[in-house]
Design a protein around this motif. Structure first.
Motif, PDB file in Angstrom:
ATOM      1  N   THR A 108      -6.282  -3.996   0.743  1.00 39.96           N
ATOM      2  CA  THR A 108      -7.007  -2.686   1.023  1.00 39.96           C
ATOM      3  C   THR A 108      -8.086  -2.504   1.737  1.00 39.96           C
ATOM      4  OG1 THR A 108      -5.416  -1.779  -0.905  1.00 39.96           O
ATOM      5  CG2 THR A 108      -7.069  -0.406   0.199  1.00 39.96           C
TER       6      THR A 108
ATOM      7  N   GLY B 144       0.886  -1.212   0.091  1.00 38.80           N
ATOM      8  CA  GLY B 144       0.030   0.027   0.029  1.00 38.80           C
ATOM      9  C   GLY B 144       0.875   1.229   0.011  1.00 38.80           C
TER      10      GLY B 144
ATOM     11  N   GLN C 193      -9.190  -0.819 -11.224  1.00 45.39           N
ATOM     12  CA  GLN C 193      -9.547  -1.916 -10.455  1.00 45.39           C
ATOM     13  C   GLN C 193     -10.677  -2.611 -11.024  1.00 45.39           C
ATOM     14  OE1 GLN C 193      -9.761  -1.198  -5.948  1.00 45.39           O
ATOM     15  NE2 GLN C 193     -11.717  -2.496  -5.950  1.00 45.39           N
TER      16      GLN C 193
ATOM     17  N   SER D 211      -1.482   0.777  -7.033  1.00 46.55           N
ATOM     18  CA  SER D 211      -1.115  -0.642  -6.555  1.00 46.55           C
ATOM     19  C   SER D 211      -2.126  -1.038  -5.416  1.00 46.55           C
ATOM     20  CB  SER D 211       0.347  -0.529  -5.883  1.00 46.55           C
ATOM     21  OG  SER D 211       0.465   0.236  -4.642  1.00 46.55           O
ATOM     22  N   MET D 212      -2.689   0.016  -4.871  1.00 50.54           N
ATOM     23  CA  MET D 212      -3.697  -0.203  -3.538  1.00 50.54           C
ATOM     24  C   MET D 212      -5.117  -0.870  -4.276  1.00 50.54           C
ATOM     25  SD  MET D 212      -3.412   3.396  -1.459  1.00 50.54           S
ATOM     26  CE  MET D 212      -4.730   2.897  -0.568  1.00 50.54           C
ATOM     27  N   ALA D 213      -5.366  -0.932  -5.367  1.00 45.00           N
ATOM     28  CA  ALA D 213      -6.683  -1.386  -5.854  1.00 45.00           C
ATOM     29  C   ALA D 213      -6.509  -3.035  -5.797  1.00 45.00           C
ATOM     30  CB  ALA D 213      -6.528  -1.243  -7.476  1.00 45.00           C
TER      31      ALA D 213
ATOM     32  N   ALA E 225      -7.561   4.053  -3.114  1.00 40.76           N
ATOM     33  CA  ALA E 225      -6.682   4.218  -4.117  1.00 40.76           C
ATOM     34  C   ALA E 225      -6.534   5.646  -4.978  1.00 40.76           C
ATOM     35  CB  ALA E 225      -6.473   2.782  -5.106  1.00 40.76           C
TER      36      ALA E 225
ATOM     37  N   ASP F 254      -2.642   6.023  -5.972  1.00 37.03           N
ATOM     38  CA  ASP F 254      -1.596   4.967  -5.882  1.00 37.03           C
ATOM     39  C   ASP F 254      -2.349   3.644  -6.718  1.00 37.03           C
ATOM     40  OD1 ASP F 254      -0.179   2.881  -5.195  1.00 37.03           O
ATOM     41  OD2 ASP F 254       0.127   3.294  -2.948  1.00 37.03           O
TER      42      ASP F 254
ATOM     43  N   ASN G 252      -5.986  -5.249  -9.472  1.00 41.06           N
ATOM     44  CA  ASN G 252      -5.402  -4.100 -10.149  1.00 41.06           C
ATOM     45  C   ASN G 252      -5.380  -4.653 -11.776  1.00 41.06           C
ATOM     46  OD1 ASN G 252      -3.073  -5.767 -10.881  1.00 41.06           O
ATOM     47  ND2 ASN G 252      -2.041  -5.072  -9.068  1.00 41.06           N
TER      48      ASN G 252
ATOM     49  N   VAL H 209      -5.684   4.799 -11.568  1.00 34.90           N
ATOM     50  CA  VAL H 209      -6.065   3.586 -10.808  1.00 34.90           C
ATOM     51  C   VAL H 209      -6.976   2.759 -11.573  1.00 34.90           C
ATOM     52  CG1 VAL H 209      -7.081   2.591  -8.729  1.00 34.90           C
ATOM     53  CG2 VAL H 209      -5.701   4.625  -8.697  1.00 34.90           C
TER      54      VAL H 209
END
Length: 499
Positions: free
Chosen positions: A371, A18, A174, A389-391, A382, A387, A394, A172
């Motif tokens: 997350t 995260g 997701q 990478s927080m999804a 995210a 960010d 992804n 982002v």
């Protein structure tokens, strides 16, 4: 909350963090997964800033998106989008009643009418499958973050284009695979990969939910309230009939992917998630199935068994059984077959049947790394952190999971109708043959499918994970299915566009 364009940094990342603000894409290089991306800007505007979202596609799943986003703190539903005027008006009427005279949401018929709005942060896509990738790419090009329903792609090439667009624009993305937000599932997979549990041999997914046939609808003029050309968008469909709208498009290849890559995308994604982290795509796949019982207009199979093998020898099996009969057993879950003979079942809370045991016992695993906030909340978090990478799920997770299903479907689509004898189908794997025979017995005993009834037997397809192309026997035919044709004005860009 808007991504910024920066030069690319190459770095190796084997585990999401995260705190690591990277937009992800990847390929195989030897045995390592290489991740590259654009760094986030670091310009976080504050946790209380409003996130403005447009929802595209307003039938069943689109209404869930509306409920999901309006249930988040400081999130504004800026637009709702649908090419059917009655559906759009119905949604606007519902929102107006709820807003009690203070509605700020706008209703439009084309997602492109929202993309020039600099105050719009994200697009939430709940359209038919054939629109998912193009809308994702359009949104990324406009600097909008994307929540896209499963499957992210309608074919293999589209998925790679989405990955390339995300890499270039840093948004982002997701995927609507909600199980990616389960700390319990994440924890089991971490335990399998860390050696805390015996090594995974087979990840098995089931999409067995009762469905009925769709009958036959004649070719006709589209309804006056539907912009049919725009509904088709990228999909080359010759004629309208009423089985396309609003839901049964799932069962036609030009617009859907069958239940394997509909509901089944969730279980496919979980199965692939369990495979070792250094694996991207399978190297071979095979499928067998048919559309039994119904005798209807649909094209995609309602019964299928498929297998896929990864370079490290781990395998994914998948079972689709979307018929209905007395005593039907609904199965929408995953199983894990381990190298020591153990079998893990459950979802989030697990049981393990160990070799020689008469019944399974509870399996406790530590929660894994996701997350927080569920699928809706994780996406908003995210965006606020800028960010990718927080999804939870992804763009790379989405691509690998979807390609797994596309490969299986492609084997089926290239298959030939064969009457099966009592002998097993040759999958080149005894476990696969055994599990197919279980499905075949269920269909014989439950539906009444004759033992010598024809099944559509797909060829074994070999795949190069690096080039994302089929190789070996049947490669020429299979590679024709890598990319669907598109209508003028709705072309899905190739991945090379974003190099």
């Amino acid at each position: 909350m808007k991504p910024t364009k920066k030069s690319l940094n190459r770095r190796q990342v084997l585990k999401r963090s995260g705190a690591a603000a990277v937009a992800t894409t990847g390929w195989m290089a030897g045995s390592q997964l290489i991740i590259t991306g654009t760094k986030a800007s670091g310009q976080i505007n504050g946790a209380n800033d409003r996130v403005r979202i447009a929802v595209a596609g307003l039938n069943g799943r689109g209404q869930s998106h509306i409920g999901g986003w309006t249930g988040q703190k400081d999130v504004e539903l800026a637009y709702v989008v649908d090419p059917a005027s009655k559906v759009l008006r119905r949604t606007m009427d519902s929102l107006e009643k709820r807003a009690e005279g203070s509605l700020t949401t706008k209703g439009v018929d084309d997602i492109r009418k929202t993309l020039d709005d600099d105050s719009l942060d994200a697009i939430s896509i709940a359209t038919p499958n054939h629109w998912h990738s193009l809308m994702t790419i359009w949104a990324a090009q406009a600097g909008k973050h994307v929540y896209v329903e499963k499957p992210m792609s309608h074919d293999i090439a589209e998925g790679r284009s989405c990955v390339a667009a995300q890499q270039k624009y840093g948004v982002v993305i997701q995927h609507g695979t909600q199980r990616r937000s389960s700390a319990g599932i994440a924890g089991l997979h971490e335990a399998l990969k860390s050696g805390k549990l015996p090594r995974l041999k087979i990840a098995y997914g089931y999409c067995c939910k009762p469905r009925s046939g769709i009958g036959f609808k004649p070719v006709s003029d589209p309804p006056a309230d539907l912009d049919w050309d725009h509904w088709k968008g990228p999909a080359v469909i010759e004629n309208y009939h009423a089985n396309y709208v609003p839901y049964n498009w799932h069962w036609f290849w030009e617009s859907g992917n069958g239940d394997l890559n509909n509901q089944g995308t969730h279980q496919l994604d979980v199965a692939r998630w369990a495979i070792d982290d250094d694996q991207t795509h399978p190297i071979r796949t095979m499928a067998i199935g048919n559309r039994f019982q119904w005798g209807d207009q649909g094209e995609t199979p309602n019964t299928m068994f498929a297998m896929a093998e990864y370079p490290n020898g781990q395998m994914v099996f998948f079972n689709v059984r979307n018929v209905n009969y007395k005593g039907y057993e609904r199965q929408v879950y995953n199983e894990y077959y381990l190298e020591d003979g153990s079998v893990i079942t459950g979802e989030g809370k697990y049981k393990i049947l160990r070799p020689g045991a008469s019944k399974p016992e509870p399996l406790d695993v530590e929660p894994g790394d996701v997350t927080p906030g569920g699928n809706w909340g994780a996406f908003i978090a995210a965006i606020r952190a800028n960010d990718p990478s927080m999804a939870n799920g992804n763009v790379l997770d989405a691509h690998y999971g979807c390609v797994l299903g596309h490969m299986m479907n492609n084997s089926y689509r290239l298959g030939e109708s064969v009457a099966l004898s009592d002998s097993s189908v040759d999958f080149g794997n005894d476990d696969a043959a055994e599990h197919f025979q279980k499905l075949r017995t269920v269909m014989t005993d439950g539906v009444g499918v004759a033992k010598d009834a024809p099944w559509k037997l797909g060829p074994t397809l070999q795949f190069d994970p690096e080039s994302e192309r089929f190789i070996g026997n049947n490669a020429d035919q299979a590679n024709k299915l890598l990319k669907d044709p598109n209508n003028p004005g709705y072309e899905v860009p190739s991945a090379d566009t974003f190099a």
